[in-house]
Design an enzyme around this catalytic site. Structure first.
Site, mmCIF file in Angstrom:
data_model
loop_
_atom_site.group_PDB
_atom_site.id
_atom_site.type_symbol
_atom_site.label_atom_id
_atom_site.label_comp_id
_atom_site.label_asym_id
_atom_site.label_seq_id
_atom_site.Cartn_x
_atom_site.Cartn_y
_atom_site.Cartn_z
ATOM 1 N N THR A 73 0.882 -1.180 0.000
ATOM 2 C CA THR A 73 0.000 0.000 0.000
ATOM 3 C C THR A 73 0.910 1.217 0.000
ATOM 4 O O THR A 73 1.089 1.868 1.026
ATOM 5 C CB THR A 73 -0.911 0.023 1.251
ATOM 6 O OG1 THR A 73 -0.098 -0.206 2.410
ATOM 7 C CG2 THR A 73 -2.004 -0.996 1.191
ATOM 8 N N PHE A 119 2.434 -6.506 12.872
ATOM 9 C CA PHE A 119 3.327 -5.646 13.673
ATOM 10 C C PHE A 119 4.751 -6.176 13.595
ATOM 11 O O PHE A 119 5.476 -6.190 14.582
ATOM 12 C CB PHE A 119 2.839 -5.594 15.122
ATOM 13 C CG PHE A 119 1.413 -5.108 15.271
ATOM 14 C CD1 PHE A 119 1.112 -3.756 15.186
ATOM 15 C CD2 PHE A 119 0.377 -6.013 15.465
ATOM 16 C CE1 PHE A 119 -0.200 -3.310 15.302
ATOM 17 C CE2 PHE A 119 -0.943 -5.572 15.589
ATOM 18 C CZ PHE A 119 -1.229 -4.218 15.507
ATOM 19 N N LEU A 120 5.122 -6.672 12.407
ATOM 20 C CA LEU A 120 6.418 -7.340 12.261
ATOM 21 C C LEU A 120 7.538 -6.343 12.011
ATOM 22 O O LEU A 120 7.404 -5.474 11.156
ATOM 23 C CB LEU A 120 6.368 -8.314 11.076
ATOM 24 C CG LEU A 120 5.176 -9.275 11.038
ATOM 25 C CD1 LEU A 120 5.196 -10.073 9.733
ATOM 26 C CD2 LEU A 120 5.215 -10.208 12.245
ATOM 27 N N ARG A 121 8.611 -6.498 12.758
ATOM 28 C CA ARG A 121 9.794 -5.678 12.475
ATOM 29 C C ARG A 121 10.674 -6.415 11.483
ATOM 30 O O ARG A 121 10.933 -7.614 11.671
ATOM 31 C CB ARG A 121 10.626 -5.462 13.759
ATOM 32 C CG ARG A 121 10.014 -4.510 14.743
ATOM 33 C CD ARG A 121 10.692 -4.675 16.085
ATOM 34 N NE ARG A 121 10.621 -6.075 16.537
ATOM 35 C CZ ARG A 121 11.265 -6.545 17.586
ATOM 36 N NH1 ARG A 121 12.048 -5.776 18.295
ATOM 37 N NH2 ARG A 121 11.137 -7.814 17.946
ATOM 38 N N PHE A 172 12.649 1.540 22.308
ATOM 39 C CA PHE A 172 12.393 2.500 21.230
ATOM 40 C C PHE A 172 12.744 3.931 21.605
ATOM 41 O O PHE A 172 12.066 4.873 21.211
ATOM 42 C CB PHE A 172 10.927 2.404 20.760
ATOM 43 C CG PHE A 172 10.856 1.726 19.423
ATOM 44 C CD1 PHE A 172 11.047 0.359 19.341
ATOM 45 C CD2 PHE A 172 10.669 2.450 18.266
ATOM 46 C CE1 PHE A 172 11.055 -0.278 18.110
ATOM 47 C CE2 PHE A 172 10.676 1.820 17.034
ATOM 48 C CZ PHE A 172 10.861 0.454 16.955
ATOM 49 N N CYS A 181 7.858 1.389 6.555
ATOM 50 C CA CYS A 181 6.581 1.601 7.254
ATOM 51 C C CYS A 181 6.429 2.979 7.876
ATOM 52 O O CYS A 181 5.489 3.700 7.552
ATOM 53 C CB CYS A 181 6.412 0.548 8.346
ATOM 54 S SG CYS A 181 6.163 -1.086 7.676
HETATM 55 C C1 UDX Z 1 8.156 -1.055 12.088
HETATM 56 C C2 UDX Z 1 7.367 -1.474 13.343
HETATM 57 O O1 UDX Z 1 8.272 -1.621 14.447
HETATM 58 C C3 UDX Z 1 6.590 -2.745 13.093
HETATM 59 O O2 UDX Z 1 5.829 -3.078 14.244
HETATM 60 C C4 UDX Z 1 5.678 -2.501 11.889
HETATM 61 O O3 UDX Z 1 4.875 -3.577 11.612
HETATM 62 C C5 UDX Z 1 6.511 -2.116 10.686
HETATM 63 O O4 UDX Z 1 7.257 -0.941 10.987
HETATM 64 P P1 UDX Z 1 10.428 -1.775 10.919
HETATM 65 O O5 UDX Z 1 10.100 -0.779 9.844
HETATM 66 O O6 UDX Z 1 10.933 -3.108 10.526
HETATM 67 O O7 UDX Z 1 9.153 -2.035 11.852
HETATM 68 O O8 UDX Z 1 11.565 -1.090 11.815
HETATM 69 P P2 UDX Z 1 11.751 -0.676 13.336
HETATM 70 O O9 UDX Z 1 12.604 -1.668 14.018
HETATM 71 O O10 UDX Z 1 10.486 -0.321 13.970
HETATM 72 O O11 UDX Z 1 12.629 0.659 13.131
HETATM 73 C C6 UDX Z 1 12.124 1.749 12.364
HETATM 74 C C7 UDX Z 1 13.132 2.875 12.295
HETATM 75 O O12 UDX Z 1 13.313 3.489 13.557
HETATM 76 C C8 UDX Z 1 14.522 2.452 11.854
HETATM 77 O O13 UDX Z 1 15.057 3.423 10.978
HETATM 78 C C9 UDX Z 1 15.314 2.369 13.147
HETATM 79 O O14 UDX Z 1 16.688 2.551 12.998
HETATM 80 C C10 UDX Z 1 14.685 3.525 13.910
HETATM 81 N N1 UDX Z 1 14.795 3.380 15.378
HETATM 82 C C11 UDX Z 1 14.145 2.369 16.011
HETATM 83 C C12 UDX Z 1 15.514 4.326 16.113
HETATM 84 O O15 UDX Z 1 16.121 5.262 15.552
HETATM 85 N N2 UDX Z 1 15.538 4.219 17.474
HETATM 86 C C13 UDX Z 1 14.891 3.216 18.132
HETATM 87 O O16 UDX Z 1 14.959 3.189 19.379
HETATM 88 C C14 UDX Z 1 14.174 2.270 17.393
#
Ligand code: UDX
Length: 424
Positions: free
Chosen positions: A88, A149-151, A246, A257
């Protein structure tokens, strides 16, 4: 009890969903429109880097519980459950583009088994369950929302050990049938209406993005007042209402995402008559964060990066994935290139030059002739590189560590001028 399931779309979400459901004992057919991808999957090749996924695909295929076919219509004929896991993407106005999901629903509508349940796993705006129902044109088929909610990087783990399973359905019998698919997982299963389920997904991602923008803003304050953000987060996190998760400062958030989901939620709210100023601020702070990193680098080399050689460790949007979509690392590098910098990068998951960025074969080679090294992605292996050897390659020992990943004192002992994020 094993069920017959189809999964439409074999991207990160679809492939993980299909492989995990097969692992849980279900009989799964995955469909994609990309013939080459289906051929590769049928010969055991996994197109993405995702911890544990390859093993599950091999296991599922061996057990005869996981197959891949071309075309959604070819997958659904005898299936009780059909997951929609198609993209999407962000449309021109910030809204989510539903054309893939509508096309898939139109294609499967005429061939779905009687009383099948169609499950929407793609991230879709509130009200999309209705859009799918309309495209299906099948009164006997229920449409259920079941957001993921998958990372990336730990998608298999997250699927099999979820914090919660959210099911949004009008038809309660369909919700109960669907919940049965997840028997064996030890997570609360929450049944709600489709609009709430769809909102839970957006609100969760928007909240997580808010946490990161918040900590990046606090990091800026720390730099200004002489505090250390790492200690600040530790001290905040002991409060159980806040927690440690986080709240890692960095070069900004990215990936497939957060950027599109935050903008989409702003748009959804706007359409509904609410000006989501808080979330707009979260997005603005993130864009500023890229620029703050760029300014830090420019200042560290004396105010002008034109013609200067800079090394970058990390290209993916975070560690343990090979995904570079909306990567803060690439955003920062591109901005520096626009200012005339010559950047050579290294990333353990990226082997070839990408988006006009030269990629070196290893971390040390990337630093040859560089006068500043940036750490942009938090890959573990960067922590173990010998900084003396790195320094010997460089014309100046300057380090901008945007993930606060390396040991500051060790870097200083090796003669580096070290700058992290939010650390004076
Ligand atoms: C995210 C959501 O966590 C997940 O639940 C959803 O379904 C899809 O989007 P994802 O995109 O795989 O998952 O990455 P995530 O681990 O959440 O990190 C997202 C971004 O935030 C990354 O660029 C990461 O480096 C950054 N980040 C994350 C930070 O800068 N600090 C943090 O503490 C956590």
């Amino acid at each position: 009890m094993a069920s017959k399931i189809a999964v439409i779309g074999t991207g990160y979400v679809g492939l993980t969903t299909g492989a995990c459901l097969a692992h849980m004992g279900h009989d799964v057919v995955c469909a994609d429109i990309d013939e080459a991808k289906v051929d590769a999957l049928n010969s055991g090749e996994i197109p993405i880097l995702e911890d544990g996924l390859e093993n599950l695909v091999v296991e599922g295929r061996r057990a005869g519980r996981l197959r891949f076919v071309v075309g959604a219509a070819n997958a659904v004929g005898d299936r009780e459950f059909v997951y929609l896991c198609v993209p999407t993407p962000q449309g021109d106005d910030g809204s989510a583009d539903l054309s893939y999901i509508e096309a898939a629903a139109r294609e499967i509508g005429p061939v779905l088994a009687p009383e099948a349940i169609v499950i929407n796993k793609s991230t879709v705006p509130v009200g999309s369950t209705r859009v799918v129902e309309h495209a299906l044109q099948r009164g006997d088929v229920s449409v259920v929302s079941n957001p993921e909610f998958l990372r990336e990087g730990s998608a298999v783990h997250d699927f099999l050990n979820p914090d919660r399973v959210v099911i949004g359905a009008v038809d309660q019998a369909a919700a109960i049938r669907m919940a049965g698919l997840y028997i064996g997982l030890t997570a609360p299963i929450m049944v709600t209406d489709p609009a709430s389920a769809e909102t839970i997904k957006y609100a969760s991602n928007a909240f997580l993005a808010t946490k990161i923008s918040f900590v990046n803003a606090v990091a800026a304050v720390c730099e200004a007042v002489g505090a250390d953000v790492n200690d600040v987060v530790l001290g905040m996190g002991y409060d159980r209402r806040i927690g440690q998760e986080f709240l890692k400062p960095g070069p900004g958030w990215g990936g497939s995402c957060f950027p599109k989901d935050t903008v989409a939620l702003v748009h959804i709210a706007e359409q509904a008559g609410y000006d989501f100023r808080l979330l707009k601020g979260v997005v603005d702070v993130n864009n500023e964060q890229f620029e703050r990193v760029v300014r830090k680098v420019v200042a560290a080399v004396g105010g002008d990066v034109a013609g200067r050689h800079i090394a970058a460790w990390g290209l993916t949007f975070k560690a343990r994935t090979d995904d570079t979509r909306m990567s803060p690392a690439i955003e920062v590098i591109k901005r520096l290139q626009a200012l005339g910098a010559e950047v050579t990068a290294y990333d353990p998951a990226i082997r070839m030059d990408i988006e006009g960025i030269t990629v070196a074969p290893d971390a040390i080679t990337a630093c040859k002739g560089a006068e500043l090294l940036m750490v942009l992605t938090e890959w573990d292996e960067f922590k173990w590189v010998d900084l003396d050897e790195v320094g010997q390659q460089m014309t100046n020992r300057r380090l901008v560590d945007t993930r606060n990943l390396l040991d500051r004192s060790r870097a200083q002992v090796s003669g580096f001028e070290y700058q992290g994020i939010g650390r004076s």
